[in-house]
Design a protein around this motif. Sequence first.
Motif, mmCIF file in Angstrom:
data_model
loop_
_atom_site.group_PDB
_atom_site.id
_atom_site.type_symbol
_atom_site.label_atom_id
_atom_site.label_comp_id
_atom_site.label_asym_id
_atom_site.label_seq_id
_atom_site.Cartn_x
_atom_site.Cartn_y
_atom_site.Cartn_z
ATOM 1 N N GLU A 181 1.987 -8.691 -1.789
ATOM 2 C CA GLU A 181 3.009 -7.963 -2.450
ATOM 3 C C GLU A 181 3.691 -7.477 -1.144
ATOM 4 N N LEU A 182 2.895 -6.036 -1.410
ATOM 5 C CA LEU A 182 3.284 -5.202 -0.090
ATOM 6 C C LEU A 182 2.848 -5.619 1.552
ATOM 7 N N GLN A 183 1.885 -6.139 1.457
ATOM 8 C CA GLN A 183 1.842 -6.736 3.134
ATOM 9 C C GLN A 183 3.138 -8.043 3.087
ATOM 10 N N ALA B 187 -7.497 5.594 -2.180
ATOM 11 C CA ALA B 187 -8.945 5.290 -1.891
ATOM 12 C C ALA B 187 -9.255 4.692 -0.183
ATOM 13 N N GLY B 188 -7.860 4.331 0.234
ATOM 14 C CA GLY B 188 -8.078 3.871 1.492
ATOM 15 C C GLY B 188 -7.848 2.344 1.713
ATOM 16 N N ILE B 189 -7.604 1.834 1.225
ATOM 17 C CA ILE B 189 -7.319 0.256 0.798
ATOM 18 C C ILE B 189 -6.274 -0.082 1.532
ATOM 19 N N ILE B 190 -4.674 0.743 1.345
ATOM 20 C CA ILE B 190 -3.427 0.931 2.300
ATOM 21 C C ILE B 190 -3.919 1.707 3.104
ATOM 22 N N GLU B 191 -3.980 1.803 4.258
ATOM 23 C CA GLU B 191 -3.311 2.452 5.237
ATOM 24 C C GLU B 191 -2.468 3.309 5.831
#
Length: 159
Positions: free
Chosen positions: A14-16, A47-51
């Motif tokens: 959804e965020l992408q 966690a760095g998954i969403i940069e």
Amino acid sequence: MTSLDRIDQLILRELQQDGRLTNQELADRVGLSPSPCLRRVRQLEQAGIIEGYRAVVSPKAVDLTITAFVRLRLASHEGSTVDAVEQRLRAIPHIVEAHLLAGDWDYLVRIVTPSFEEYEKLLREHLRAIPSLSSIDTTFAFAVTKPVSPLPLGTGAAG
């Protein structure tokens, strides 16, 4: 956090698609209440998954109508040479992507410019000025047949 559950994958999808969703809208779309949804988003960020979050700007709308894909080959692969080349590539604003490759070429870069004349100037003044390059090969794109797309999360290898 390397293993994503179904809810994390839904949040990321959804965020992408729309990074401007409110937390309430996102929570509704993924079937959570707002507090756990926000907690998960923050965990994905930490966690760095969403940069990060970005606006997608139309190159044509800002007169960057020429897209060139440029393959670069190095004359030397010494660590200091590679570091220097990568530093110079990052410093050229018209280079919007650069990838280290395996195979015959060492780098693939995507360059956007307003004209072929500007591309030639960039080539002469910046790319050819990198002393450790042995070859430069350019291909110009005429159209985008598939724009940058969301990552295929949880779809398996074939999608």
